[in-house]
Design an enzyme around this catalytic site. Structure first.
Site, PDB file in Angstrom:
ATOM      1  N   PRO A  10       0.800  -1.221   0.000  1.00 15.81           N
ATOM      2  CA  PRO A  10       0.000   0.000   0.000  1.00 15.81           C
ATOM      3  C   PRO A  10       0.836   1.277   0.000  1.00 15.81           C
ATOM      4  O   PRO A  10       1.878   1.363   0.640  1.00 15.81           O
ATOM      5  CB  PRO A  10      -0.830  -0.111   1.283  1.00 15.81           C
ATOM      6  CG  PRO A  10      -0.109  -1.074   2.146  1.00 15.81           C
ATOM      7  CD  PRO A  10       0.590  -2.019   1.213  1.00 15.81           C
ATOM      8  N   ASN A  11       0.316   2.220  -0.754  1.00 12.87           N
ATOM      9  CA  ASN A  11       0.829   3.584  -0.874  1.00 12.87           C
ATOM     10  C   ASN A  11       2.136   3.702  -1.652  1.00 12.87           C
ATOM     11  O   ASN A  11       2.594   4.816  -1.896  1.00 12.87           O
ATOM     12  CB  ASN A  11       0.967   4.252   0.506  1.00 12.87           C
ATOM     13  CG  ASN A  11      -0.358   4.362   1.199  1.00 12.87           C
ATOM     14  OD1 ASN A  11      -1.344   4.785   0.591  1.00 12.87           O
ATOM     15  ND2 ASN A  11      -0.416   3.961   2.446  1.00 12.87           N
ATOM     16  N   ARG A  18       4.698  11.225  -2.385  1.00 13.41           N
ATOM     17  CA  ARG A  18       4.400  11.037  -0.954  1.00 13.41           C
ATOM     18  C   ARG A  18       5.663  11.246  -0.128  1.00 13.41           C
ATOM     19  O   ARG A  18       6.652  10.542  -0.328  1.00 13.41           O
ATOM     20  CB  ARG A  18       3.873   9.622  -0.714  1.00 13.41           C
ATOM     21  CG  ARG A  18       3.655   9.323   0.755  1.00 13.41           C
ATOM     22  CD  ARG A  18       3.274   7.863   0.975  1.00 13.41           C
ATOM     23  NE  ARG A  18       3.191   7.599   2.406  1.00 13.41           N
ATOM     24  CZ  ARG A  18       3.577   6.468   2.954  1.00 13.41           C
ATOM     25  NH1 ARG A  18       4.062   5.488   2.230  1.00 13.41           N
ATOM     26  NH2 ARG A  18       3.475   6.303   4.259  1.00 13.41           N
ATOM     27  N   TYR A  23      11.019   9.496   1.290  1.00 10.47           N
ATOM     28  CA  TYR A  23      11.086   8.452   0.268  1.00 10.47           C
ATOM     29  C   TYR A  23      11.760   8.886  -1.030  1.00 10.47           C
ATOM     30  O   TYR A  23      11.943   8.067  -1.926  1.00 10.47           O
ATOM     31  CB  TYR A  23       9.671   7.940  -0.047  1.00 10.47           C
ATOM     32  CG  TYR A  23       8.981   7.339   1.148  1.00 10.47           C
ATOM     33  CD1 TYR A  23       9.390   6.115   1.660  1.00 10.47           C
ATOM     34  CD2 TYR A  23       7.933   8.000   1.781  1.00 10.47           C
ATOM     35  CE1 TYR A  23       8.761   5.565   2.772  1.00 10.47           C
ATOM     36  CE2 TYR A  23       7.303   7.449   2.892  1.00 10.47           C
ATOM     37  CZ  TYR A  23       7.723   6.235   3.377  1.00 10.47           C
ATOM     38  OH  TYR A  23       7.106   5.691   4.474  1.00 10.47           O
ATOM     39  N   ASN A  79       8.270  -5.196  -0.860  1.00 11.16           N
ATOM     40  CA  ASN A  79       8.109  -4.064   0.048  1.00 11.16           C
ATOM     41  C   ASN A  79       6.645  -4.057   0.461  1.00 11.16           C
ATOM     42  O   ASN A  79       5.787  -3.577  -0.278  1.00 11.16           O
ATOM     43  CB  ASN A  79       8.494  -2.744  -0.619  1.00 11.16           C
ATOM     44  CG  ASN A  79       8.434  -1.576   0.333  1.00 11.16           C
ATOM     45  OD1 ASN A  79       7.793  -1.637   1.370  1.00 11.16           O
ATOM     46  ND2 ASN A  79       9.085  -0.489  -0.037  1.00 11.16           N
ATOM     47  N   ALA A  82       3.015  -0.497   4.784  1.00  9.69           N
ATOM     48  CA  ALA A  82       2.456  -0.519   6.140  1.00  9.69           C
ATOM     49  C   ALA A  82       1.942  -1.900   6.553  1.00  9.69           C
ATOM     50  O   ALA A  82       1.838  -2.178   7.752  1.00  9.69           O
ATOM     51  CB  ALA A  82       1.343   0.515   6.261  1.00  9.69           C
ATOM     52  N   GLU A 104      12.513  -9.151   1.959  1.00  7.32           N
ATOM     53  CA  GLU A 104      11.762  -7.989   2.436  1.00  7.32           C
ATOM     54  C   GLU A 104      12.619  -6.748   2.182  1.00  7.32           C
ATOM     55  O   GLU A 104      13.815  -6.742   2.472  1.00  7.32           O
ATOM     56  CB  GLU A 104      11.462  -8.142   3.920  1.00  7.32           C
ATOM     57  CG  GLU A 104      10.657  -7.020   4.515  1.00  7.32           C
ATOM     58  CD  GLU A 104      10.398  -7.194   6.003  1.00  7.32           C
ATOM     59  OE1 GLU A 104       9.842  -6.258   6.604  1.00  7.32           O
ATOM     60  OE2 GLU A 104      10.755  -8.255   6.585  1.00  7.32           O
ATOM     61  N   HIS A 106      12.693  -2.333   2.330  1.00  6.24           N
ATOM     62  CA  HIS A 106      12.102  -1.057   2.749  1.00  6.24           C
ATOM     63  C   HIS A 106      13.004   0.083   2.306  1.00  6.24           C
ATOM     64  O   HIS A 106      14.229   0.002   2.465  1.00  6.24           O
ATOM     65  CB  HIS A 106      11.898  -1.008   4.264  1.00  6.24           C
ATOM     66  CG  HIS A 106      10.935  -2.029   4.746  1.00  6.24           C
ATOM     67  ND1 HIS A 106       9.576  -1.875   4.597  1.00  6.24           N
ATOM     68  CD2 HIS A 106      11.132  -3.230   5.330  1.00  6.24           C
ATOM     69  CE1 HIS A 106       8.975  -2.947   5.089  1.00  6.24           C
ATOM     70  NE2 HIS A 106       9.889  -3.784   5.532  1.00  6.24           N
ATOM     71  N   ARG A 113      12.482   5.202  12.634  1.00  2.00           N
ATOM     72  CA  ARG A 113      11.213   5.933  12.532  1.00  2.00           C
ATOM     73  C   ARG A 113      10.336   5.642  13.743  1.00  2.00           C
ATOM     74  O   ARG A 113      10.818   5.189  14.771  1.00  2.00           O
ATOM     75  CB  ARG A 113      10.543   5.558  11.209  1.00  2.00           C
ATOM     76  CG  ARG A 113      11.411   5.974  10.008  1.00  2.00           C
ATOM     77  CD  ARG A 113      10.775   5.697   8.698  1.00  2.00           C
ATOM     78  NE  ARG A 113       9.541   6.458   8.558  1.00  2.00           N
ATOM     79  CZ  ARG A 113       8.628   6.212   7.643  1.00  2.00           C
ATOM     80  NH1 ARG A 113       8.811   5.242   6.761  1.00  2.00           N
ATOM     81  NH2 ARG A 113       7.530   6.927   7.572  1.00  2.00           N
TER      82      ARG A 113
END
Length: 152
Positions: A10-11, A18, A23, A79, A82, A104, A106, A113
């Protein structure tokens, strides 16, 4: 030619617009193009898929599990966005396809964070993790996937 899946949650379709301070300005289309180019250079067909829907991500993992079992796929760079921090279903899907290597990935260092981002439900099921290298992390993950699992 074996396939590698670049899977985004998502996103991530909002990359480039964004939170660019977090990012960067590279778009998802840019990331997909660089992954496809790198895959072609090293002899793999790269498929890219993004969804904001958890079920679509689960279905894609299941599809690649079948392709892996038939010898037509090497693995997946994922990735989960969330969903990393909320989805036991994604963990179970990766475990359920028994053997599909999933790296995985990111863009940001999630451990630097908010605290809620420090736990991943995906990590225990992943074959490896790349965190905090910006969009270059996709290429690092792709290269690691091929180096570790490409001779199987």
């Amino acid at each position: 030619m074996k396939k590698i899946l670049i899977l985004n949650g998502p996103n991530l379709n909002l990359l480039g617009t964004r939170e660019p301070a977090q990012y960067g300005s590279t778009t998802l289309s840019d990331v997909e193009a660089m992954c496809k180019a790198e895959g072609a250079r090293i002899g793999y067909e790269v498929e890219c898929f993004q969804s904001n829907w958890e079920g679509a991500l689960l279905d894609k993992i299941h599809e690649y599990g079948r392709l892996f079992k038939s010898g037509d796929a090497l693995g997946c760079v994922f990735n989960p966005g969330a969903f990393t921090h909320t989805s036991i279903a994604l963990h179970d899907a990766i475990k359920g396809v028994d053997g599909l290597p999933v790296i995985e990935c990111h863009i940001s260092n999630v451990h630097a964070r908010e605290e809620f981002r420090h736990h991943s439900w995906v990590s225990p099921a992943a074959s490896g993790i790349v965190i905090g290298f910006g969009v270059d992390g996709y290429l690092i993950a792709l290269g690691g996937l091929v180096r570790k699992f490409g001779n199987r």
